[in-house]
Write a protein that holds these residues in place. Structure first.
Motif, PDB file in Angstrom:
ATOM      1  N   GLN A   6      38.752  37.707  33.753  1.00 13.92           N
ATOM      2  CA  GLN A   6      40.199  38.331  33.914  1.00 13.92           C
ATOM      3  C   GLN A   6      40.381  39.749  34.131  1.00 13.92           C
ATOM      4  N   ASN A  47      43.311  36.861  42.686  1.00  9.26           N
ATOM      5  CA  ASN A  47      44.061  35.842  42.101  1.00  9.26           C
ATOM      6  C   ASN A  47      43.480  34.595  42.140  1.00  9.26           C
ATOM      7  N   ASP A  75      42.700  43.013  41.940  1.00  7.87           N
ATOM      8  CA  ASP A  75      43.884  42.119  42.390  1.00  7.87           C
ATOM      9  C   ASP A  75      43.340  40.756  43.099  1.00  7.87           C
ATOM     10  N   HIS A  88      42.110  41.226  37.563  1.00  9.38           N
ATOM     11  CA  HIS A  88      43.427  42.039  37.421  1.00  9.38           C
ATOM     12  C   HIS A  88      43.147  43.351  38.020  1.00  9.38           C
TER      13      HIS A  88
END
Length: 143
Positions: free
Chosen positions: A24, A33, A31, A28
């Motif tokens: 994660q 997803n 970017d 993050h």
């Protein structure tokens, strides 16, 4: 000392959860997803191993193979078990599996900001390429 066992993964969704949780911060920052289903789909064709301690799955290791190399695609360890030398044990297992497959080398890519970079460097992996986010590393295996 913690003793580990490595067993073929039976539950890819459970294994993917380790990746989703551990990655994660990287997703993050860069970017990305990705969701659980994305990770499961990406790992279907890999050799997936559960990392087991005291009958509990505490991580996952993923490999793939081509004519020359074993590719270490992933080592993910539950955060409660990190920084205890288990990544090194998993890496030793990956090297053993690569040798058993008669691969000439083991390759991987690692985020430049990953603390795992020092683990790979300590285990004789050398950078052969890099881009903005990753180091691409290789370790030659004994013939």
């Amino acid at each position: 000392m913690i003793e580990l066992d490595f067993k073929p993964t039976e539950n890819l969704a459970h294994a993917a959860t380790f990746t989703l949780n551990n990655m994660q911060p990287y997703y993050h920052r860069f970017d990305v997803n990705w969701q659980l289903d994305d990770i499961v789909k990406q790992t279907l064709d890999l050799t997936n191993w559960d990392i087991v301690y005291a009958s509990n799955v505490i991580g996952v290791m993923r490999l793939s193979f081509d004519e020359q190399a074993c590719w270490l695609r992933d080592i993910q360890i539950d955060p409660d078990f990190q920084n205890k030398g288990l990544g090194a044990k998993a890496l030793d297992q990956a090297v053993a599996l690569a040798n058993a497959s008669q691969a000439k080398e083991i390759k991987l890519k690692v985020f430049k900001i990953s603390p795992a970079l020092s683990l790979y460097q300590r285990h004789d992996f050398k950078t052969y390429q890099e881009d903005d986010r990753f180091y691409y590393m290789v370790r030659t295996l004994a013939a």
